[in-house]
Design a protein around this motif. Sequence first.
Motif, mmCIF file in Angstrom:
data_model
loop_
_atom_site.group_PDB
_atom_site.id
_atom_site.type_symbol
_atom_site.label_atom_id
_atom_site.label_comp_id
_atom_site.label_asym_id
_atom_site.label_seq_id
_atom_site.Cartn_x
_atom_site.Cartn_y
_atom_site.Cartn_z
ATOM 1 N N ASN A 35 0.849 -1.194 0.000
ATOM 2 C CA ASN A 35 0.000 0.000 0.000
ATOM 3 C C ASN A 35 0.884 1.243 0.000
ATOM 4 O OD1 ASN A 35 -2.444 -1.490 0.219
ATOM 5 N ND2 ASN A 35 -2.077 -1.729 2.416
ATOM 6 N N GLN A 37 0.587 5.680 -0.054
ATOM 7 C CA GLN A 37 -0.333 6.817 0.035
ATOM 8 C C GLN A 37 0.459 8.114 0.218
ATOM 9 O OE1 GLN A 37 -2.793 7.688 3.661
ATOM 10 N NE2 GLN A 37 -4.482 7.105 2.313
ATOM 11 N N TYR A 60 3.927 4.030 3.353
ATOM 12 C CA TYR A 60 4.224 2.820 2.580
ATOM 13 C C TYR A 60 4.067 1.616 3.503
ATOM 14 C CZ TYR A 60 6.470 6.411 -0.227
ATOM 15 O OH TYR A 60 6.717 7.555 -0.941
ATOM 16 N N GLN A 61 3.409 0.586 2.969
ATOM 17 C CA GLN A 61 3.178 -0.629 3.755
ATOM 18 C C GLN A 61 3.440 -1.839 2.864
ATOM 19 O OE1 GLN A 61 -0.906 -1.574 4.808
ATOM 20 N NE2 GLN A 61 -0.255 -2.315 6.839
ATOM 21 N N ASN A 79 5.645 -0.967 8.145
ATOM 22 C CA ASN A 79 5.033 0.297 7.780
ATOM 23 C C ASN A 79 6.035 1.445 7.922
ATOM 24 O OD1 ASN A 79 2.090 -0.777 7.730
ATOM 25 N ND2 ASN A 79 2.874 -1.385 9.731
#
Length: 337
Positions: A35, A37, A60-61, A79
Amino acid sequence: KSKNKSLQASLNTVNGVSLRSDEVSLMFEPAIFFNGQYANDQRVTNAPGFQGTQSIRSLYQLGVAQQFRTGLKASLSYNVTHTIINGASPTVLPYSRFYDMAPQIEVSQSFLRNWAGKELKATENLARAQVDLETNIQKMKYKQILLTAEMYYYRLALAQKNVLIQKESLERARRLHAWNQERVGKGLSDQEDLFQTSTGVKAREVDYQSALLEEKSAARAFNNIRESEGEVFAQKLQMPSDVQLKKLTLKDKMTEREDLQISYAEQKLVEAKSDLGKEKNKANLEIYGSYSLNGRAANSNNAWDNSFNNNHPLAVVGVRFTSPLDFSKLNKNSKGY
């Protein structure tokens, strides 16, 4: 087998379904996820000296998640968050740029609905029954096309043989008629015998024409299943000899006939749909929890090192519950399924 597209389609479908027969098991395999964002927040804050006038965050994950057949879901991730706060007072907020890094584990277990993975099991059974059903339907279709082709083959072979027989019969009838005609001319036979042989010739001509029409019809049907143009099939087909026919034996009884397998697959399909229907309307009770180690620093290296000590852990435990309120309708639906 080389020209009939329906036959090829059935074979390709069987092979294709076989290749994806374990597709449903992918839902229980580990999956990697990522993920990312980016947020630029310039909304008015209550304390600009501390909160600033602009916050920029990059998240960021990266992790691995798995769904277990028992209904348990688990994920392990790392994360990274980079935060920039503009407009804040340096005396109040000395570090306006910093990193947050955290390894995190999350688990959740469903109760009531999907208890012990019943809904997942029904979904898996449904998918496998559909694969079995489609496979056996195509196998049966494949055999039916081959059976039809074999019937058309022997129909044409018999029609070709019958044409030769009727042609020979017509020639004999004509020879007999000519012989009687000669005898009547010499006064050695009655006119009635000539009339009988003439009628016989006409009858044999009708039989011969009927045999020719059947040969054309059989050739057209044979060419059609071979997906070949034209009515005439010039090649003479071979019939089995008497010796070969006497040696034929009945095939062994099939242990898994396709039509029975289709019925079994349809039964499993209905049962899986029933189980899935009963589960989907149940109340959903889910217990979840997460645990993470956290590190914060002005640079990424220090934040990385701090994220693996237990100085600032975060533990979360929670429960989620949802249920329709019309319990009488729920009960009726459950009985219906």
